[in-house]
Design a protein around this motif. Structure first.
Motif, mmCIF file in Angstrom:
data_model
loop_
_atom_site.group_PDB
_atom_site.id
_atom_site.type_symbol
_atom_site.label_atom_id
_atom_site.label_comp_id
_atom_site.label_asym_id
_atom_site.label_seq_id
_atom_site.Cartn_x
_atom_site.Cartn_y
_atom_site.Cartn_z
ATOM 1 N N PRO A 70 0.809 -1.225 0.000
ATOM 2 C CA PRO A 70 0.000 0.000 0.000
ATOM 3 C C PRO A 70 0.843 1.275 0.000
ATOM 4 O O PRO A 70 0.384 2.326 -0.413
ATOM 5 N N GLU A 71 2.102 1.169 0.423
ATOM 6 C CA GLU A 71 2.983 2.334 0.444
ATOM 7 C C GLU A 71 3.651 2.575 -0.908
ATOM 8 O O GLU A 71 4.140 3.664 -1.178
ATOM 9 N N ASP A 72 3.734 1.534 -1.743
ATOM 10 C CA ASP A 72 4.405 1.653 -3.036
ATOM 11 C C ASP A 72 3.623 0.850 -4.073
ATOM 12 O O ASP A 72 3.743 -0.371 -4.147
ATOM 13 N N ASP A 73 2.827 1.556 -4.861
ATOM 14 C CA ASP A 73 1.940 0.942 -5.848
ATOM 15 C C ASP A 73 2.670 0.028 -6.828
ATOM 16 O O ASP A 73 2.102 -0.925 -7.334
ATOM 17 N N ASP A 74 3.947 0.288 -7.084
ATOM 18 C CA ASP A 74 4.688 -0.503 -8.060
ATOM 19 C C ASP A 74 5.350 -1.746 -7.471
ATOM 20 O O ASP A 74 5.922 -2.545 -8.202
ATOM 21 N N THR A 75 5.279 -1.916 -6.156
ATOM 22 C CA THR A 75 5.887 -3.078 -5.511
ATOM 23 C C THR A 75 4.823 -4.146 -5.285
ATOM 24 O O THR A 75 3.900 -3.960 -4.502
ATOM 25 N N CYS A 76 4.985 -5.240 -6.002
ATOM 26 C CA CYS A 76 4.033 -6.344 -5.895
ATOM 27 C C CYS A 76 4.530 -7.321 -4.825
ATOM 28 O O CYS A 76 5.657 -7.810 -4.890
ATOM 29 N N GLN A 77 3.709 -7.570 -3.814
ATOM 30 C CA GLN A 77 4.091 -8.466 -2.724
ATOM 31 C C GLN A 77 3.923 -9.927 -3.104
ATOM 32 O O GLN A 77 4.657 -10.780 -2.643
ATOM 33 N N ALA A 78 2.926 -10.228 -3.938
ATOM 34 C CA ALA A 78 2.680 -11.610 -4.359
ATOM 35 C C ALA A 78 1.838 -11.599 -5.621
ATOM 36 O O ALA A 78 1.036 -10.683 -5.835
ATOM 37 N N THR A 79 2.028 -12.619 -6.463
ATOM 38 C CA THR A 79 1.193 -12.786 -7.653
ATOM 39 C C THR A 79 0.703 -14.220 -7.722
ATOM 40 O O THR A 79 1.357 -15.140 -7.221
#
Length: 158
Positions: free
Chosen positions: A43-52
């Motif tokens: 939520p702090e960095d829109d471009d950082t994906c935590q999981a797919t």
């Protein structure tokens, strides 16, 4: 209500984003070749994906059905009954795999109707009572929420 946003990803496809009321960021990336990925973002960095999670066509369709079953609008002027339609799989664990539609007595037991059966080789609309189910079939069921849930329990062996 939060509305999803759509972003074109040149050479890749389209990204659909939704921020939930709880502040979670979820996206679906639809690649030009039809592949789909469900993504969860920081939520702090829109471009950082935590999981797919990669989703095949059938998996994406099943997930969509689980999230929002399709509603059927009542006929104007008729008694209003909320109807839904849902896809219910016949698994190897189902007591009705290899048995007939008539064996289920689904309509008389639940009030919901099995209106079609989807199989890899095609669809069978309005199956007759002697239609034999096979593992991997998907039942298209129409009824009230309670009736459709009862068919799902019945087919699962509950």
């Amino acid at each position: 209500m939060n509305h999803p946003t759509k972003t074109t990803l040149p050479g890749i496809g389209t990204r659909h984003d939704l921020v939930t009321e709880g502040g979670k960021h979820v996206s679906v990336v639809v690649h030009n070749d039809g592949r789909r990925f469900l993504g969860f973002h920081d939520p702090e960095d829109d471009d950082t994906c935590q999981a797919t999670v990669p989703l095949g066509h059938d998996e994406a369709a099943a997930l969509a059905q689980l999230l929002i079953p399709e509603r059927i609008d009542p006929v104007p002027g008729e008694l209003e009954i909320d109807l839904v339609t849902e896809h219910i799989p016949i698994t190897a664990k189902s007591p009705y795999s290899g048995r007939t539609l008539g064996d289920t007595q689904a309509r008389s037991r639940t009030g919901a109707s099995i209106v079609a059966v989807l199989r890899r080789t095609g669809a069978t609309p309005s199956p007759t009572p002697d239609f034999r189910f096979a593992t991997g079939d998907t039942l298209v069921v129409v009824g009230t929420r309670e009736g459709v849930d009862a068919v799902a329990d019945l087919i699962a062996g509950g």
